[in-house]
Design an enzyme around this catalytic site. Sequence first.
Site, PDB file in Angstrom:
ATOM      1  N   GLN A 155      19.372  -9.418 -35.257  1.00 38.39           N
ATOM      2  CA  GLN A 155      18.074  -9.206 -34.598  1.00 38.39           C
ATOM      3  C   GLN A 155      17.276  -8.055 -35.218  1.00 38.39           C
ATOM      4  OE1 GLN A 155      17.542  -9.421 -30.089  1.00 38.39           O
ATOM      5  NE2 GLN A 155      17.343  -7.228 -30.419  1.00 38.39           N
ATOM      6  N   GLU A 199       8.895  -6.289 -33.037  1.00 38.24           N
ATOM      7  CA  GLU A 199       8.931  -4.812 -33.062  1.00 38.24           C
ATOM      8  C   GLU A 199       8.337  -4.230 -34.335  1.00 38.24           C
ATOM      9  OE1 GLU A 199      12.995  -3.695 -32.335  1.00 38.24           O
ATOM     10  OE2 GLU A 199      12.876  -4.226 -30.214  1.00 38.24           O
ATOM     11  N   ASP A 235      21.223  -4.079 -35.049  1.00 37.48           N
ATOM     12  CA  ASP A 235      21.445  -4.578 -33.685  1.00 37.48           C
ATOM     13  C   ASP A 235      21.700  -6.070 -33.808  1.00 37.48           C
ATOM     14  OD1 ASP A 235      21.521  -5.333 -31.070  1.00 37.48           O
ATOM     15  OD2 ASP A 235      19.491  -4.668 -30.558  1.00 37.48           O
ATOM     16  N   GLU A 280      24.800  -1.995 -32.934  1.00 37.68           N
ATOM     17  CA  GLU A 280      24.535  -2.228 -31.503  1.00 37.68           C
ATOM     18  C   GLU A 280      24.955  -3.645 -31.127  1.00 37.68           C
ATOM     19  OE1 GLU A 280      20.519  -1.025 -30.495  1.00 37.68           O
ATOM     20  OE2 GLU A 280      20.406  -2.540 -28.910  1.00 37.68           O
ATOM     21  N   LYS A 331      17.577   2.133 -21.647  1.00 33.52           N
ATOM     22  CA  LYS A 331      16.253   1.511 -21.476  1.00 33.52           C
ATOM     23  C   LYS A 331      15.980   1.597 -19.980  1.00 33.52           C
ATOM     24  CE  LYS A 331      16.765  -2.136 -25.053  1.00 33.52           C
ATOM     25  NZ  LYS A 331      17.377  -3.473 -25.242  1.00 33.52           N
ATOM     26  N   SER A 361      11.261  -4.967 -26.906  1.00 34.91           N
ATOM     27  CA  SER A 361      10.531  -5.730 -27.929  1.00 34.91           C
ATOM     28  C   SER A 361       9.086  -6.008 -27.487  1.00 34.91           C
ATOM     29  CB  SER A 361      11.265  -7.030 -28.243  1.00 34.91           C
ATOM     30  OG  SER A 361      11.557  -7.745 -27.074  1.00 34.91           O
ATOM     31  N   LYS A 382      15.065   4.988 -30.343  1.00 32.97           N
ATOM     32  CA  LYS A 382      14.823   3.709 -31.019  1.00 32.97           C
ATOM     33  C   LYS A 382      13.421   3.241 -30.632  1.00 32.97           C
ATOM     34  CE  LYS A 382      17.228  -0.741 -31.465  1.00 32.97           C
ATOM     35  NZ  LYS A 382      17.693  -1.812 -30.577  1.00 32.97           N
TER      36      LYS A 382
HETATM   37  C1  PEP Z   1      17.192  -4.648 -28.100  1.00 33.79           C
HETATM   38  O1  PEP Z   1      17.888  -5.652 -27.978  1.00 33.79           O
HETATM   39  O2  PEP Z   1      17.716  -3.573 -28.360  1.00 33.79           O
HETATM   40  C2  PEP Z   1      15.733  -4.722 -27.912  1.00 33.79           C
HETATM   41  C3  PEP Z   1      14.978  -3.628 -27.996  1.00 33.79           C
HETATM   42  O3  PEP Z   1      15.217  -5.921 -27.669  1.00 33.79           O
HETATM   43  P1  PEP Z   1      14.724  -6.468 -26.250  1.00 33.79           P
HETATM   44  O4  PEP Z   1      13.714  -5.525 -25.745  1.00 33.79           O
HETATM   45  O5  PEP Z   1      14.179  -7.822 -26.603  1.00 33.79           O
HETATM   46  O6  PEP Z   1      15.951  -6.507 -25.391  1.00 33.79           O
HETATM   47 MG    MG Z   2      19.779  -4.319 -28.419  1.00 35.07          MG
END
Ligand code: PEP
Ligand code: MG
Length: 412
Positions: A155, A199, A235, A280, A331, A361, A382
């Site tokens: 990803q 992103e 990741d 990740e 997050k 994302s 990040k």
């Molecule tokens: C992630 O998987 O770390 C990411 C930032 O993607 P998403 O916001 O789509 O989970």
């Molecule tokens: Mg991730």
Amino acid sequence: MQKITSVRGRLVYDSRGNKTIEVDVITDNEYVGRTSVPAGASVGRNEVINFPNGEPEKCLDAINNNSSKFVGLDPMDLKCIHETIREIDNTDNYSNVGGAFAFAITISSMESASKFFHVPLFNVLTNKSKLEFPIPLGNILGGGLHAGIGTPDIQEILICPHGSKSIRNAVEINFNVHRELQNVLYQKNLNFTGGRSDEGGWAPEINNEEALEASCKACENLGYVLGKDVSLGIDLASSTQWDQKHEKYIYKHNQLQLTQEQQIEFVSDLIDRYKLIYVEDATHQDSFDAMSELTNTFPNVFITGDDLTVTNKRILEHAIKLKSCNAAILKVNQAGSLYDALKFAQHANKNNIKIITSHRSGETIDSQIAHIGISTGSKMLKIGVVGGERVSKINELIRISEYDLIHGMTQL
Ligand code: PEP
Ligand code: MG
């Protein structure tokens, strides 16, 4: 005492053009905290529900119907604000009002308090005196659910400028590598149009290994020594490849089908071959044992949980018990409320789990995560490299560097 005098929500849009909510919390009729809510594409199963039934309108109704319950509260009293939201929602995962409700009101309240006290946001989020800049971790190449058909299964390929002595130098290295990678990709692939992932990383039609090789080449072309000045990270967002029925990881582009054991070998080989500093979600969100094998084998690599730990303190406790990771993504909207996300961070710090505060994302132009990353002692932040919604966080780090309160870059 400072008091919230109004709370007001509205519908706005995120970087994918999807509807999201924005909330203003106003203290003493004057000090406005404003937050809009990001959204993930690769969402962990144990994350809270962002919007009830996926409908931002329902979340907005809940905010505006309950706004009076916040009037009179102290915007600094995060626990009280959190408990008020919990009482209104009355579920474990915010399925009634949406985690977005908790996200926006808790962050806006703290921002409003920071304005009341005339201090930066990070200053009201922590009372620690030793604060450092996290290393900005930038997405330079995207695939998986963040990019189109034909792009790598991995990803995200990430650049980590860990040899930098200043935040400006670190972000400039990330911009340089992102820019040079475009040149490398143009030379490599005549079909490459300069398209980018959600992103802002490049989204070429190449496979995993080609993508990693091109990324190494971009660093080398610039004279950066891998492992010294910069390192790459990935990741894998492995839950998006995991097929539970067949118990295999299905790599559509690379046409691979890997068992759990083969996945561990595959990831181990990538770490060795490309000197990765950061991996990740190397295996899927329920594979605590497989993750602990990697954590044990690679103590100097950030073996990081994202969908595995989903900013949930209880799940992190389980991961710590099984030694499933040495680092964890934070997050805020995985947890919903900033209160819970800060508890998660405290627990991670107490147990030597390195924190990586992260964007989603689907982002907004808000920049509070720069402050959240600093105040939680995150080792990395990040936040991507290019795209207005990513650069807004980078530019906030530059502004924060004008405060004497931050003592240089964190050391890995
Ligand atoms: C992630 O998987 O770390 C990411 C930032 O993607 P998403 O916001 O789509 O989970
Ligand atoms: Mg991730």
